[in-house]
Design a protein around this motif. Structure first.
Motif, short mmCIF file in Angstrom:
data_model
loop_
_atom_site.label_atom_id
_atom_site.label_comp_id
_atom_site.label_asym_id
_atom_site.label_seq_id
_atom_site.Cartn_x
_atom_site.Cartn_y
_atom_site.Cartn_z
N ALA A 2 0.85 -1.20 0.02
CA ALA A 2 0.11 -0.06 0.09
C ALA A 2 0.97 1.18 0.02
N TYR A 43 -5.45 -6.64 4.49
CA TYR A 43 -6.08 -7.06 3.43
C TYR A 43 -7.67 -6.20 3.55
N ARG A 45 -8.46 -3.77 5.35
CA ARG A 45 -8.20 -2.22 5.48
C ARG A 45 -8.54 -1.77 4.10
N ASP A 46 -7.56 -2.74 3.11
CA ASP A 46 -7.44 -2.10 1.71
C ASP A 46 -9.01 -2.08 0.82
N ARG A 50 -10.32 1.61 2.03
CA ARG A 50 -9.59 2.18 0.85
C ARG A 50 -10.62 1.97 -0.60
N ASN A 51 -10.88 1.03 -0.48
CA ASN A 51 -11.54 0.37 -1.81
C ASN A 51 -13.18 0.77 -1.83
N HIS A 209 0.64 -2.20 7.09
CA HIS A 209 0.96 -2.15 5.38
C HIS A 209 2.36 -1.91 4.80
#
Lengths: 209, 173
Positions: A2, A43, A45-46, A50-51, A209
């Motif tokens: 990240a 994963y 959190r992504d 974020r996503n 990250h």
């Protein structure tokens, strides 16, 4: 994996738009199928912050702290907490099933292969290699967590007490957990403990990250 | 088939010990599987746990492989349910009242107290696991290299696990 996290998404108090259980299921299915090598929190959190932007960092951090305190794995505890906040109990169930399904199929498949071939020297040889690397991986994971979260004499003392309870005194896990846990909670009883700044915990989660 | 009730009992019980993660429960899991119920040998527990590290998602889904080996697909299913559902319900309920517990002073005490205990239990579990996994110079070196790489680099650990499987094929027969 990240880049730098986007600073300070404001903590929203506005009511969240409900997400459909199917969307929740698919999102967690993807994380459950791709999060190799441990560290599911990173994963998640992504995917979630974020996503999909279903949560901000503050709320995500709060959920990880609940996850850590309760029995159960981080991956599944996080799925339940996030799913519930997004769509109630149906969302929690959808997230849990999505998170677990790929691993379940993987391990059932592994069991079928292992039952057939475990007597073969080559299978045992490969698994000896895997076990050695897994030891290093798990040690590294806990080394990183320990380095980030342990502070002061009492923390070190309770870590040592638990290790000795398991490996030296052979108290067994339940007794060690209850005994050392009770003393530790009492030691940190209300109004005696030094405050740990919230920012430190946020740094911890970024450092994943 | 006759092992199904015992599988449910054992794995529901083990799930309550997974404070901070699955490794905390490992020593008790080994005792239950090997000594109490004779489902697998000590080496097999090490193998199955290691296989779990190659899986995506929750690594502790290795409990399903234990069930599969003991009682086939039904065994896998009940182990997974017994291990994940009771703690799941607990998490669900606590998650709902968490906000209201904000002003309960012991909430912080529990979090601060259990943090180091969880780490100690995990390290204790790792020592138990390592005794079965680190059996000579080569396994020690593989473990140390993986440790160093995971701490110092961003390379996904699964590559080290797979690489070590290949190395094992040649060097650990």
């Amino acid at each position: 994996m990240a880049t730098a996290p986007s600073a300070a998404t404001p903590a929203t108090t506005s009511p969240r738009t409900r997400v459909s259980p199917l969307a929740i299921f698919l999102t967690f299915l993807l994380v459950g199928a791709t999060s190799f090598g441990g560290g599911v929190i990173a994963y998640l959190r992504d995917a979630l912050v974020r996503n999909k932007q279903w949560f901000d960092d503050v709320e995500f951090l709060e959920m990880t702290s609940i996850s850590n305190t309760l029995p159960g794995l981080n991956a599944t505890n996080m799925a339940i907490l996030a799913g519930d906040r997004l769509a109630g109990w149906l969302g929690a169930a959808a997230a849990l099933i999505g998170m677990c399904l790929p691993a379940f199929l993987f391990m059932v498949g592994a069991g079928i292969v292992y039952a057939e071939h475990h007597a073969r020297p080559l299978a045992a040889a490969a698994l000896r290699g895997v076990a050695a690397a897994a030891t290093g991986l798990i040690a590294a994971t806990w080394y990183k967590i320990g380095k980030k979260s342990l502070r002061g004499f009492y923390d070190a003392f309770f870590v040592m007490a638990a290790i000795l309870g398991i490996n030296y005194f052979k108290w067994g896990v339940p007794i060690t957990l209850l005994a050392v846990g009770a003393v530790a909670i009492f030691t940190y009883r209300p109004h005696t403990e030094p405050e740990k700044p919230a920012q430190e915990q946020e740094e911890w989660i970024r450092s994943l990250h | 088939m006759d092992q199904i009730p015992a599988l449910i009992r054992v794995f529901a019980y083990l799930s309550l010990l997974t404070i901070g993660g699955g490794m905390a429960a490992f020593p008790e899991m080994k005792v239950q599987i090997v000594e109490v119920h004779h489902w697998l040998t000590s080496d097999q527990v090490t193998h199955v746990y290691s296989t779990g590290q190659m899986s995506p998602g929750p690594n502790m889904m290795m409990v399903a492989e234990v069930g599969q080996l003991v009682s086939g697909f039904l065994g896998a299913l009940v182990c997974a349910l017994a291990f994940f559902v009771p703690t799941g319900i607990l998490t669900f309920l606590v998650g709902r009242v968490w906000k209201r517990l904000e002003h309960w002073p012991w909430r912080d005490s529990i979090q601060k107290g259990l943090g180091p205990v969880a780490i100690g239990l995990a390290v204790g579990g790792l020592i138990t696991f390592g005794k079965g996994a680190i059996t000579g110079w080569l396994t020690l070196i593989v473990g140390l290299i993986t440790f160093y790489a995971v701490v110092k680099t961003k390379i996904n650990p699964v590559f080290f696990i797979l690489g070590s499987a290949v190395l094992g094929l040649f060097a650990l027969r």
